[in-house]
Write an enzyme that holds these catalytic residues in place. Structure first.
Site, PDB file in Angstrom:
ATOM      1  N   GLY A  32       3.431  -5.162   0.554  1.00 33.94           N
ATOM      2  CA  GLY A  32       3.517  -6.500  -0.267  1.00 33.94           C
ATOM      3  C   GLY A  32       4.846  -6.472  -0.927  1.00 33.94           C
ATOM      4  O   GLY A  32       5.600  -5.381  -0.408  1.00 33.94           O
ATOM      5  N   GLU A  33       5.137  -7.578  -1.244  1.00 33.63           N
ATOM      6  CA  GLU A  33       6.619  -7.930  -1.629  1.00 33.63           C
ATOM      7  C   GLU A  33       6.789  -7.708  -3.239  1.00 33.63           C
ATOM      8  O   GLU A  33       5.864  -7.605  -3.932  1.00 33.63           O
ATOM      9  CB  GLU A  33       7.045  -9.455  -1.346  1.00 33.63           C
ATOM     10  N   GLU A  34       7.789  -7.397  -3.728  1.00 36.86           N
ATOM     11  CA  GLU A  34       8.319  -7.113  -4.981  1.00 36.86           C
ATOM     12  C   GLU A  34       9.444  -8.291  -5.584  1.00 36.86           C
ATOM     13  O   GLU A  34      10.214  -8.489  -4.519  1.00 36.86           O
ATOM     14  CB  GLU A  34       8.878  -5.808  -5.379  1.00 36.86           C
TER      15      GLU A  34
END
Length: 86
Positions: A2-4
């Site tokens: 996932g992205e942050e």
């Protein structure tokens, strides 16, 4: 996976930042994406001066709260603990 990303809410109180995180979390999970389905997010929340007294400390506190949210089972918002001074 996932992205942050970081969202800076200038002038927001600790309570309003948590409320904004929860609104975002619920909004994301309310949408079903083609070929993916439902997506959830985990959110770490920190505020100045309650959880940090400098920019780097603010990001570190939010990041630690994010990883706490993930370790508690994901799909939640977690507020960083209060700043303590030795």
């Amino acid at each position: 996976g996932g992205e942050e990303f970081a969202l800076l809410l200038a002038g927001a109180s600790e309570q309003s930042a948590v409320a904004a995180a929860e609104r975002l979390r619920h909004s994301v999970s309310a949408v079903s994406l083609d070929d993916i389905g439902t997506v959830t997010i985990s959110v770490g929340v920190a505020a100045c001066p309650a959880q940090a007294d400098a920019e780097r400390a603010l990001y570190a506190a939010a990041d630690a709260a994010l990883y706490r949210a993930k370790s508690l089972g994901r799909d939640r918002s977690v507020l960083a603990p209060p700043l303590t001074h030795p």
